[in-house]
Design a protein around this motif. Structure first.
Motif, PDB file in Angstrom:
ATOM      1  N   ALA A  66       2.935  -9.750  -7.177  1.00  0.00           N
ATOM      2  CA  ALA A  66       3.624  -8.522  -7.706  1.00  0.00           C
ATOM      3  C   ALA A  66       4.590  -7.748  -6.814  1.00  0.00           C
ATOM      4  O   ALA A  66       5.744  -7.247  -7.171  1.00  0.00           O
ATOM      5  CB  ALA A  66       2.843  -7.768  -8.754  1.00  0.00           C
ATOM      6  N   ALA A  67       4.195  -7.419  -5.916  1.00  0.00           N
ATOM      7  CA  ALA A  67       4.544  -6.553  -4.779  1.00  0.00           C
ATOM      8  C   ALA A  67       6.023  -7.077  -4.342  1.00  0.00           C
ATOM      9  O   ALA A  67       6.856  -6.555  -3.738  1.00  0.00           O
ATOM     10  CB  ALA A  67       3.615  -6.006  -3.687  1.00  0.00           C
ATOM     11  N   MET A  68       6.107  -8.531  -4.402  1.00  0.00           N
ATOM     12  CA  MET A  68       7.526  -8.885  -3.904  1.00  0.00           C
ATOM     13  C   MET A  68       8.454  -8.820  -5.252  1.00  0.00           C
ATOM     14  O   MET A  68       8.402  -9.119  -6.133  1.00  0.00           O
ATOM     15  CB  MET A  68       7.591 -10.335  -3.915  1.00  0.00           C
ATOM     16  CG  MET A  68       7.312 -10.975  -2.497  1.00  0.00           C
ATOM     17  SD  MET A  68       6.783 -12.566  -2.509  1.00  0.00           S
ATOM     18  CE  MET A  68       8.493 -13.554  -2.330  1.00  0.00           C
ATOM     19  N   LYS A  69       9.843  -8.347  -4.579  1.00  0.00           N
ATOM     20  CA  LYS A  69      11.014  -7.970  -5.613  1.00  0.00           C
ATOM     21  C   LYS A  69      11.141  -9.455  -6.036  1.00  0.00           C
ATOM     22  O   LYS A  69      11.890 -10.228  -5.212  1.00  0.00           O
ATOM     23  CB  LYS A  69      11.781  -7.292  -5.337  1.00  0.00           C
ATOM     24  CG  LYS A  69      11.608  -5.807  -5.018  1.00  0.00           C
ATOM     25  CD  LYS A  69      12.362  -4.925  -4.129  1.00  0.00           C
ATOM     26  CE  LYS A  69      11.376  -4.712  -2.872  1.00  0.00           C
ATOM     27  NZ  LYS A  69      12.169  -3.947  -2.007  1.00  0.00           N
ATOM     28  N   ARG A 105       0.199  -5.598  -2.261  1.00  0.00           N
ATOM     29  CA  ARG A 105       0.808  -4.383  -2.151  1.00  0.00           C
ATOM     30  C   ARG A 105       1.720  -4.402  -0.789  1.00  0.00           C
ATOM     31  O   ARG A 105       1.676  -5.433  -0.045  1.00  0.00           O
ATOM     32  CB  ARG A 105      -0.283  -3.258  -1.975  1.00  0.00           C
ATOM     33  CG  ARG A 105      -0.981  -3.311  -0.602  1.00  0.00           C
ATOM     34  CD  ARG A 105      -1.708  -2.106  -0.623  1.00  0.00           C
ATOM     35  NE  ARG A 105      -2.590  -2.157   0.425  1.00  0.00           N
ATOM     36  CZ  ARG A 105      -2.600  -1.422   1.600  1.00  0.00           C
ATOM     37  NH1 ARG A 105      -1.441  -0.585   1.900  1.00  0.00           N
ATOM     38  NH2 ARG A 105      -3.518  -1.690   2.644  1.00  0.00           N
ATOM     39  N   ALA A 106       2.834  -3.829  -0.990  1.00  0.00           N
ATOM     40  CA  ALA A 106       3.779  -3.788   0.051  1.00  0.00           C
ATOM     41  C   ALA A 106       3.108  -2.722   1.223  1.00  0.00           C
ATOM     42  O   ALA A 106       2.557  -2.004   1.123  1.00  0.00           O
ATOM     43  CB  ALA A 106       5.028  -3.233  -0.488  1.00  0.00           C
ATOM     44  N   LEU A 107       3.317  -3.256   2.537  1.00  0.00           N
ATOM     45  CA  LEU A 107       2.866  -2.490   3.732  1.00  0.00           C
ATOM     46  C   LEU A 107       4.217  -1.859   4.216  1.00  0.00           C
ATOM     47  O   LEU A 107       5.242  -2.181   4.151  1.00  0.00           O
ATOM     48  CB  LEU A 107       2.337  -3.596   4.478  1.00  0.00           C
ATOM     49  CG  LEU A 107       0.982  -4.472   3.976  1.00  0.00           C
ATOM     50  CD1 LEU A 107       0.667  -5.438   5.153  1.00  0.00           C
ATOM     51  CD2 LEU A 107      -0.206  -3.432   3.602  1.00  0.00           C
ATOM     52  N   PRO A 108       3.764  -0.942   4.831  1.00  0.00           N
ATOM     53  CA  PRO A 108       4.859  -0.147   5.665  1.00  0.00           C
ATOM     54  C   PRO A 108       5.597  -1.060   6.860  1.00  0.00           C
ATOM     55  O   PRO A 108       4.646  -1.634   7.334  1.00  0.00           O
ATOM     56  CB  PRO A 108       3.964   1.140   6.441  1.00  0.00           C
ATOM     57  CG  PRO A 108       2.313   0.721   6.371  1.00  0.00           C
ATOM     58  CD  PRO A 108       2.248  -0.365   5.271  1.00  0.00           C
ATOM     59  N   GLU A 109       6.666  -0.525   6.818  1.00  0.00           N
ATOM     60  CA  GLU A 109       7.463  -1.173   7.988  1.00  0.00           C
ATOM     61  C   GLU A 109       6.920  -0.848   9.389  1.00  0.00           C
ATOM     62  O   GLU A 109       6.816   0.534   9.232  1.00  0.00           O
ATOM     63  CB  GLU A 109       9.028  -1.436   7.860  1.00  0.00           C
ATOM     64  CG  GLU A 109       9.384  -2.266   6.558  1.00  0.00           C
ATOM     65  CD  GLU A 109      10.949  -2.096   6.344  1.00  0.00           C
ATOM     66  OE1 GLU A 109      11.278  -2.394   5.249  1.00  0.00           O
ATOM     67  OE2 GLU A 109      11.596  -1.681   7.362  1.00  0.00           O
ATOM     68  N   ARG A 132      -5.291  -6.258 -19.804  1.00  0.00           N
ATOM     69  CA  ARG A 132      -3.941  -6.616 -19.566  1.00  0.00           C
ATOM     70  C   ARG A 132      -3.736  -6.572 -17.938  1.00  0.00           C
ATOM     71  O   ARG A 132      -3.066  -7.195 -17.516  1.00  0.00           O
ATOM     72  CB  ARG A 132      -2.880  -5.485 -19.846  1.00  0.00           C
ATOM     73  CG  ARG A 132      -1.880  -6.033 -20.811  1.00  0.00           C
ATOM     74  CD  ARG A 132      -0.680  -5.033 -21.199  1.00  0.00           C
ATOM     75  NE  ARG A 132      -1.318  -3.942 -21.880  1.00  0.00           N
ATOM     76  CZ  ARG A 132      -0.988  -2.700 -21.307  1.00  0.00           C
ATOM     77  NH1 ARG A 132      -0.365  -2.377 -20.359  1.00  0.00           N
ATOM     78  NH2 ARG A 132      -1.704  -1.661 -21.952  1.00  0.00           N
ATOM     79  N   GLU A 133      -4.392  -5.670 -17.257  1.00  0.00           N
ATOM     80  CA  GLU A 133      -4.561  -5.715 -15.689  1.00  0.00           C
ATOM     81  C   GLU A 133      -4.988  -7.074 -15.147  1.00  0.00           C
ATOM     82  O   GLU A 133      -4.805  -7.611 -14.149  1.00  0.00           O
ATOM     83  CB  GLU A 133      -5.392  -4.867 -15.376  1.00  0.00           C
ATOM     84  CG  GLU A 133      -4.742  -3.362 -15.050  1.00  0.00           C
ATOM     85  CD  GLU A 133      -5.916  -2.318 -14.903  1.00  0.00           C
ATOM     86  OE1 GLU A 133      -5.481  -0.975 -15.007  1.00  0.00           O
ATOM     87  OE2 GLU A 133      -7.010  -2.522 -14.584  1.00  0.00           O
ATOM     88  N   ASN A 134      -5.895  -7.852 -16.054  1.00  0.00           N
ATOM     89  CA  ASN A 134      -6.717  -9.003 -15.608  1.00  0.00           C
ATOM     90  C   ASN A 134      -6.295 -10.047 -16.552  1.00  0.00           C
ATOM     91  O   ASN A 134      -6.829 -11.101 -16.617  1.00  0.00           O
ATOM     92  CB  ASN A 134      -8.130  -8.715 -15.648  1.00  0.00           C
ATOM     93  CG  ASN A 134      -8.602  -7.500 -14.691  1.00  0.00           C
ATOM     94  OD1 ASN A 134      -8.512  -7.708 -13.561  1.00  0.00           O
ATOM     95  ND2 ASN A 134      -8.914  -6.444 -15.239  1.00  0.00           N
TER      96      ASN A 134
END
Lengths: 322, 158
Positions: free
Chosen positions: A97-100, A137-141, B151-153
């Protein structure tokens, strides 16, 4: 006529014991059972317990190979039976999900540890991703700008119960020092740490084993380079061992590190047109490389393209797989 | 002359006396630690375990001690013991819960593993509602909250 006993009245640590034996899908569904279970399952400490249980259970196939590609593909090499039915072997994964989603990324898999994976998108953006639970999750650069080539590794520091992404920056200018930076996933902060002695160039991405990250590297000795393996302890955050590779591995041969069970292994094509695999037994003992196989390169199907992805995770009980 | 094996005397919460061979009693880390603290003639009180459950636990311990000894002579296989274990836990939920509590209190790791695994197997593959019904767990989510967690899962339900 006794009162009906309720399992959820069992002490907390016993419920943890029970739930940690469940497969991921059942666990995620169990989040919906009641609030106490949900809070228990989402506790990071629980994740660690569950990992330990999984590793004890020999019925579970822990080994999936993730191919660094766009779209992301996962390969279950245990299901491979000679190329007849590929559908069970390869499966396309949903983007974390964290990838656009609308970008055409250059995706690199730069580290993997305990089922947690680190992706590097377009050489800029880091993403941490758990393919089993689909959390990401996206990590800081990192803010440093260096004229260097980069090698990465993801590992677990048991002393702080933290996953760390390590970036080794080998300067283009050979007389400059190799810098090492670490991102702690807990604090989400990059910081610079120790250096490598000059004359050592790290290649490729690190393999995590026994608390340390291991990389293939080249060491300059007089006018030549030899191939070595360096190990970086995550708890102490410094380079420790340097191990020599088998003698006939030359610095221009393409080589790849991997893990088999609890041991490091090394695969490379040597100059005589042979492809070899070596295992390093008794971790910590010098010169204990054992050759696993040596095959002529030609008959290996798909060798050139797939070798670097598949080979490091091979199951060595079956020696006729490629 | 070989001396007779030492006997340990245990007393359940409902005051029933059990006499067992030391090796069997020592399967429990708790009892093992208590034995080291008391003199050999004393009765060891186990106030957290009823006679009914203690009898079953001791049956388990005896079976495992005997199997370990036989294993040294290669007289039994692991399969036989596993089959016996599987039968041993075919009990009603109340008894299962009691066995877990007893294994926990008496610190008998293999029995705790066996009973916890049994409960895990009862949970595996079930929907949340089935899990609640099986174990009589109260659903403390409001419908909106439950919808959100689901929904989260979501993908776990596919």
């Amino acid at each position: 006529m006794g009162k009906r006993k309720i399992i959820s009245q069992l002490p907390h640590e016993i419920i943890v014991n029970i739930l940690s034996r469940l497969p991921v899908k059942t666990l995620l569904r169990s989040n919906c059972v009641c609030k106490p279970w949900r809070s228990l399952i989402s506790d990071p400490h629980f994740a660690r317990l569950q990992l330990i249980q999984l590793q004890k259970n020999s019925n579970v196939n822990l080994h999936q190979v993730l191919l660094s590609s766009n779209p992301l593909v996962s390969m279950d090499y245990e299901a491979y039976n000679g190329g007849e039915d590929e559908s069970k072997v390869m499966s396309e994964l949903e983007y974390p999900a964290a990838m656009k989603k609308d970008s055409d990324y250059d995706v690199d898999l730069v580290g993997s540890c305990d089922g947690l994976v680190c992706l590097l998108l377009d050489d800029e953006e880091f993403i941490s991703w758990n393919p089993s639970t689909r959390e990401s999750r996206a990590l800081p650069e990192t803010t440093s700008v260096l004229d260097a080539t980069f090698s990465y590794g993801l590992g677990y520091d048991f002393s702080t119960d933290d996953y760390k992404l390590v970036r080794v920056c080998c300067p283009i200018n050979v007389s400059d020092q190799t810098k090492v930076e670490i991102l702690s996933l807990k604090t989400n902060i990059w910081r610079a740490t120790s250096h490598l002695p000059t004359g050592i160039e790290v290649n490729g991405n690190g393999i995590f084993l026994n608390g340390s990250l291991h990389w293939l590297a080249k060491k300059v000795i007089s006018q030549t380079k030899i191939v070595i393996i360096v190990s970086f302890s995550l708890a102490e955050e410094k380079f420790q061992e340097v191990v020599a590779a088998p003698d006939h591995l030359e610095e221009n041969n393409v080589a790849v590190l991997g893990i088999s069970g609890d041991c490091l292994c090394l695969f490379f094509e040597c100059n005589e047109g042979l492809y070899e695999g070596w295992l390093r037994k008794e971790y910590g003992v010098k010169s204990s490389w054992t050759r696993l196989f040596s095959n002529p390169v030609d008959p290996l199907p798909g060798y050139k393209i797939l070798a670097e992805c598949i080979v490091p995770h091979k199951n060595w009980e079956s020696s006729d797989r490629t | 002359m070989k001396s007779t094996p030492k006997k340990i005397i245990l007393r359940s919460s409902d005051k029933e006396i059990f006499e067992v061979v030391e090796a069997v009693a020592m399967e429990s880390q708790t009892i093992k630690n208590l034995i080291e603290d008391v003199s050999s003639d004393d009765v060891i009180p186990l106030d957290n375990v009823t006679a009914r459950i203690l009898a079953k636990v001791l049956e388990y311990c005896k079976k495992h001690v005997d199997a370990a000894a036989a294993n040294e002579n290669k007289n039994t296989t692991d399969d036989e013991l596993n089959a016996w274990d599987a039968d041993f836990v075919k009990v009603d939920q109340n008894t299962l819960v009691d066995l877990i509590m007893a294994a926990n209190f008496l610190n008998i790791k293999s029995l705790l593993d066996l009973t916890c695994k049994t409960v895990a197997d009862m949970i595996r593959g079930k929907t949340p509602e089935e899990i609640r019904q099986t174990f009589n767990i109260k659903n403390d989510y409001t419908p909106e909250e439950e919808e959100e967690v689901r929904r989260e899962n979501q993908w776990a339900f596919e």
